[in-house]
Design an enzyme around this catalytic site. Structure first.
Site, short mmCIF file in Angstrom:
data_model
loop_
_atom_site.label_atom_id
_atom_site.label_comp_id
_atom_site.label_asym_id
_atom_site.label_seq_id
_atom_site.Cartn_x
_atom_site.Cartn_y
_atom_site.Cartn_z
CE LYS A 42 -6.59 13.83 0.86
NZ LYS A 42 -6.62 12.72 -0.09
NE ARG A 43 -3.93 9.43 10.52
CZ ARG A 43 -3.69 8.46 11.41
NH1 ARG A 43 -4.58 7.51 11.59
NH2 ARG A 43 -2.59 8.47 12.12
CB THR A 57 -10.21 4.88 -1.25
OG1 THR A 57 -9.75 5.15 0.08
CG2 THR A 57 -9.50 3.65 -1.78
CE LYS A 91 -2.61 10.67 3.57
NZ LYS A 91 -3.30 9.84 2.55
CE LYS A 112 -14.15 5.90 0.65
NZ LYS A 112 -13.34 5.91 1.87
CG HIS A 146 -1.99 -0.99 1.24
ND1 HIS A 146 -3.26 -0.78 0.74
CD2 HIS A 146 -1.99 -2.26 1.70
CE1 HIS A 146 -3.99 -1.87 0.91
NE2 HIS A 146 -3.24 -2.79 1.48
C1 Z16 Z 1 -2.76 3.40 4.71
O1 Z16 Z 1 -4.00 3.82 5.01
C2 Z16 Z 1 -2.31 3.36 3.39
C3 Z16 Z 1 -1.04 2.91 3.15
C4 Z16 Z 1 -0.22 2.50 4.19
O2 Z16 Z 1 1.00 2.07 3.93
C5 Z16 Z 1 -0.65 2.54 5.49
C6 Z16 Z 1 -1.93 2.98 5.74
CL1 Z16 Z 1 -2.50 3.03 7.35
C7 Z16 Z 1 -3.24 3.79 2.29
C8 Z16 Z 1 -2.58 4.58 1.16
O3 Z16 Z 1 -1.95 5.72 1.68
C9 Z16 Z 1 -3.64 5.00 0.16
O4 Z16 Z 1 -3.07 5.67 -0.93
C10 Z16 Z 1 -4.42 3.79 -0.33
O5 Z16 Z 1 -5.52 4.20 -1.10
C11 Z16 Z 1 -4.93 2.98 0.85
O6 Z16 Z 1 -3.87 2.65 1.73
C12 Z16 Z 1 -5.59 1.69 0.41
O7 Z16 Z 1 -4.78 1.00 -0.48
#
Ligand code: Z16
Length: 831
Positions: A558-559, A666, A564, A670, A367
């Site tokens: 978002k976080r 994601t 970001k 949305k 991810h």
């Molecule tokens: C996270 O939410 C994601 C990646 C990661 O290494 C750790 C966490 Cl907690 C996110 C990505 O930042 C995001 O781009 C992606 O859409 C999401 O994972 C699901 O794949």
């Protein structure tokens, strides 16, 4: 189950308002020992949920029974995070009982919305990764896949965020204080999970060298199950969350009084394993308790999978035929050595057979490319906690390095890069490398991201195992993220094109034709306005702040993370402030900028961003010259439930990460689905959103991945950009000189230093001029409402690709080998 009992049950679980009312009353009395006169709202809520559960249980049991009888291939999605949010609306939508429950509540003197709002979010995740897992469960059930989630039942989910004087404060999220009626504890499903001890060699009857893991300590993992209903298809899958409990065999009789008290007190130590979710997003912190959590999840889940498997099959060599296990990120990757250990030490297979089964059964999703996020567990910690696993990892590595030599010849640097064990001062196990070597498929989460991992962090592995790498672009469930959260829009769409879109999201393309239908477009834009007003009412009620609903609602939620670039939108807000101050009579397109998001408690820079956003907001919102022109607001405690209110009200979706750094995103999907226009970089899934909606219907700006590389290579200097853009320089000077925080003028020096002397790693200054231009495009487009809503509608109409149903179908076909289960006639066909 005999037909007569199930008929009887069906009488109790009738689908009409009257029987629902009767059940709610019955639960109040016989489950909760209260009655309608004396119950409080929480008790009423609980009875409502128990009445919903009554209506899920038959399908839940029948679904599992059918999987057993048909020996259906099972998909296990193992994840440290499931950000499922509230469950009531979702269950009622999927059961098609919204109206009946609404009426039942009303007849019993309660407002459904008020009851719904009693539910605490199940916030067992940090952000996108955990929410993705939740969307996947919804889609697996809806597609009729035998898909099961496995996670941890944390007592405390992601912390509750408060804002004090502009600063983030963390508070525990005590979501289980009054229990949750959704989870069923299963005393019959409990496994010991072992730690510590040592690996002892011995020779078996056949003269083979084998190992035993001895002198271990253990805790128990107790199953708690939450039903995951599919959309109106009778399927109910399961999310199994493990709770840690202490060994039951404490022989308390032999203790004297002091020992007894200590022994009981120690129960808590065992239970600490499932106490709290680690609140870190993309930063690896090598805490032993976290490693224990990861092994706790893997060990209990594999025991459960194999027990179930053995009840139906007799040859473990067929495991990959009947079981697929997906590891959500590297967190569950101890599944590789643990499955090896079980197959060899407990089942008596040789290495080669065990390895073949393991690799074919497991797969792993990556991810992020951010190096600080990658898990590297110190060898010393593993040796202490999981000695047998460490030994197996060393053997996996030895054999793998031999293969590397076979493949690439003597290339010491390559071997060093690919080794599962990194040597050095603190030797550690690279969990991503372990995941690539020990599974048959590794996937990225958007096309650009998958290309990047092949070219950068996993390049050597891609050259060795090209067939293992595959892309699975993320998706979102249209049930929660349109049907539930934006009912007015969902109803409008259904009245125009029918409701097949709920399970076939690409059918929304039929809306393309409506752009010239004036009556439809009026309704479409009215709904956006109505959603903005609903949000404004919420903000007014909870914060006493009045949002200007005539303004562009420009939202970044978002976080909080440097990559970001919330900072870029904050700078834009300040620059707009300066512009309006300098040009009080100039026409401006009114804007309301809304932020929400949590910072990891240890991430000082991200926390400082929150303070800065709040300081800038105060300046703007307290200046009468801004009235009707500009607002800026930070909403605290971002959550799934808050997202459900914010996203339908957005005009503009901010997706502005430094190119190459957001794996997918994601939230971007949305927003687009709900008719917001994206302002974004060519990063993550934004690239694919652009392909789907068309270049004219998304506002793209800034450096590309190649541009970022080129700029860094040619020697980026943030000072040049600072000096070249007057408006930008003014804002940075203001931040540095205390304009937004006069009582503490040097407060934001960490921020301005990182931008200037620190040379702005995330290229905020490099992208700012293009961003400001893009925002002008937003203004221009918004000034022509007809044009604007056309663009918005094209977004709603054209993002069908980003349904998690499509994502899951792709996993089913290319990774899990269960495409035969798709569309077995159980799916909802529309009405
Ligand atoms: C996270 O939410 C994601 C990646 C990661 O290494 C750790 C966490 Cl907690 C996110 C990505 O930042 C995001 O781009 C992606 O859409 C999401 O994972 C699901 O794949």
């Amino acid at each position: 189950m005999s037909t007569t009992t199930s008929k009887k049950l069906n009488v109790k679980t009738g689908m009409d308002t009257e029987s629902i009312k009767a059940d709610i009353l019955s639960h109040l009395r016989y489950s909760l020992a209260t009655d309608i006169e004396t119950a409080n709202k929480k008790e009423f809520y609980k009875s409502v949920v128990l009445s919903v559960m009554d209506r899920l249980h038959d399908s839940w049991l029948n679904t599992q029974k059918e999987y057993r009888e048909k020996k259906t291939k099972k998909i296990y999605y193992i994840s440290m995070e499931f950000l499922i949010g509230r469950l009531l609306d979702n269950a009622l939508v999927n059961l098609n009982l919204e109206q009946e429950f609404r009426d039942a509540c009303k007849d019993l003197g309660y407002d459904y919305e008020e009851i719904r709002d009693i539910e605490n979010d199940a916030a067992l995740g940090n952000g996108g990764l955990g929410r993705l897992a939740a969307c996947f469960l919804d889609s697996m059930a809806t597609l009729g896949l035998a898909g099961f989630g496995y996670g941890i039942k944390y007592d405390y989910g992601i912390f509750k965020q408060k804002i004090h004087d502009g600063y983030q404060i963390e508070r525990p999220d005590d979501w289980l204080r009054f229990g949750t009626p959704w989870a069923t504890t299963r005393p019959s499903v409990m496994y010991p999970v072992r730690f510590y001890g040592r690996s002892v060699p011995y020779t078996d009857e056949d003269g083979h060298l084998r190992f035993k893991w001895e002198n271990t300590q253990h805790v128990y993992a107790l199953a708690n199950d939450i039903p995951m209903p599919g959309f109106r298809n009778g399927v109910v899958n399961n999310l199994r969350l493990w709770k840690a409990t202490s060994p039951k065999s404490l022989d308390l009789t032999s203790f004297n009084q002091g020992e007894y008290i200590n022994a009981v007190r120690d129960i808590e130590l065992h239970e600490n394993i499932s106490r709290v979710l680690y609140p870190n997003d993309k930063i690896f912190v090598g805490q032993e308790l976290r490693l224990k959590q990861e092994y706790f999840l893997v060990s209990s889940t594999l025991q459960d999978i194999l027990r179930e498997y053995k009840q139906q099959h007799d040859d473990l060599r067929d495991l990959p035929k009947y079981v697929a296990i997906q590891c959500n990120d590297t967190h569950p990757n101890l599944a590789v050595p643990d499955l090896m250990r079980i197959l060899m030490d407990e089942e008596g297979f040789d290495w080669e057979t065990s390895w073949d089964i393991t690799v074919k059964t497991l797969s792993y999703t990556n991810h992020t490319v951010l190096p600080e996020a990658l898990e590297k567990w110190p060898v010393s910690m593993l040796r202490n906690l999981l000695p047998r696993h460490l030994q197996i990892i060393y053997e996996i590595n030895k054999r793998f390095i031999n293969k590397v030599h076979e493949h690439f010849g003597d290339d010491v640097n390559r071997v060093r890069r690919m080794s599962i064990i990194s040597e050095g001062e603190q030797p550690s196990v690279q969990m991503a490398n372990l995941g690539i070597v020990g599974t048959h498929k590794v996937n990225g989460v958007a096309a650009l991201h998958t290309d990047l991992i092949k070219k950068t962090i996993f390049r050597d592995f891609f050259e060795m195992y090209p067939e293992r790498f595959t892309n699975k672009t993320n998706g979102i469930t249209p049930r929660r993220w349109l049907k539930q959260c934006n009912k007015p829009l969902a109803d409008l769409i259904t009245s125009e094109i029918g409701d097949s879109w709920i399970t076939h999201l690409s059918d929304l393309r039929k809306l393309d034709d409506k752009v010239n239908d004036k009556k439809f477009m009026k309704k479409y834009s009215d709904i956006k306005q109505q959603n903005k007003e609903r949000l404004a009412a919420y903000v007014k009620e909870n914060y006493g702040f009045e949002l200007n609903t005539k303004a562009i609602f420009d939202i970044q939620i978002k976080r909080i993370h440097e990559y970001k670039r919330q900072l870029m939108l904050a700078i834009y807000a300040a620059a707009q402030y300066n512009y309006i101050k300098a040009n009080p009579d100039a026409p401006v397109v009114p804007r309301t900028i809304i932020f929400a998001g949590k910072a990891a408690p240890g991430y000082a820079m991200a926390k400082m961003f929150i303070k800065l956003i709040n300081s800038i907001s105060d300046k703007i919102n307290n200046d009468p010259d801004m009235e009707g022109k500009l607002q800026c607001f930070f909403l605290d405690n971002y959550s799934v439930t808050l997202a459900e209110q914010l996203i339908p009200a957005a005009d503009v979706s901010e997706q502005i990460s430094t190119a190459g750094m957001e794996a997918s995103g994601t939230g971007n999907m949305k927003f687009a689905l709900n008719g917001a226009v994206t302002i974004g970089t060519l990063d993550g899934a934004n690239v694919e959103i652009k392909e789907e909606v068309g270049d004219e219907n998304i506002i793209i700006f800034g450096l590309t991945v190649e541009g970022v590389e080129e700029l860094r290579r040619s020697g980026y200097s943030s000072w040049e950009y600072y000096n070249a853009d007057k408006a930008l320089k003014q804002v940075i000077d203001q931040i540095r000189d205390g304009f937004f925080e006069p009582d503490h003028p040097s407060l934001f020096h960490t921020i301005t230093n990182s931008l200037l002397d620190g040379n702005d790693y995330f290229l905020v200054l490099a992208d700012y001029p293009a961003y400001a231009e893009a925002q002008k495009e937003v203004d221009a487009l918004y000034s022509k409402p007809d044009e604007w809503f056309k663009v918005a509608l094209y977004n709603t109409a054209r993002v069908g690709k980003f349904s998690s149903d499509r994502t899951i179908s792709d996993y089913a076909t290319d990774i899990w080998g269960c495409e035969d289960q798709l569309n077995k006639g159980r799916e909802y066909q529309g009405s």
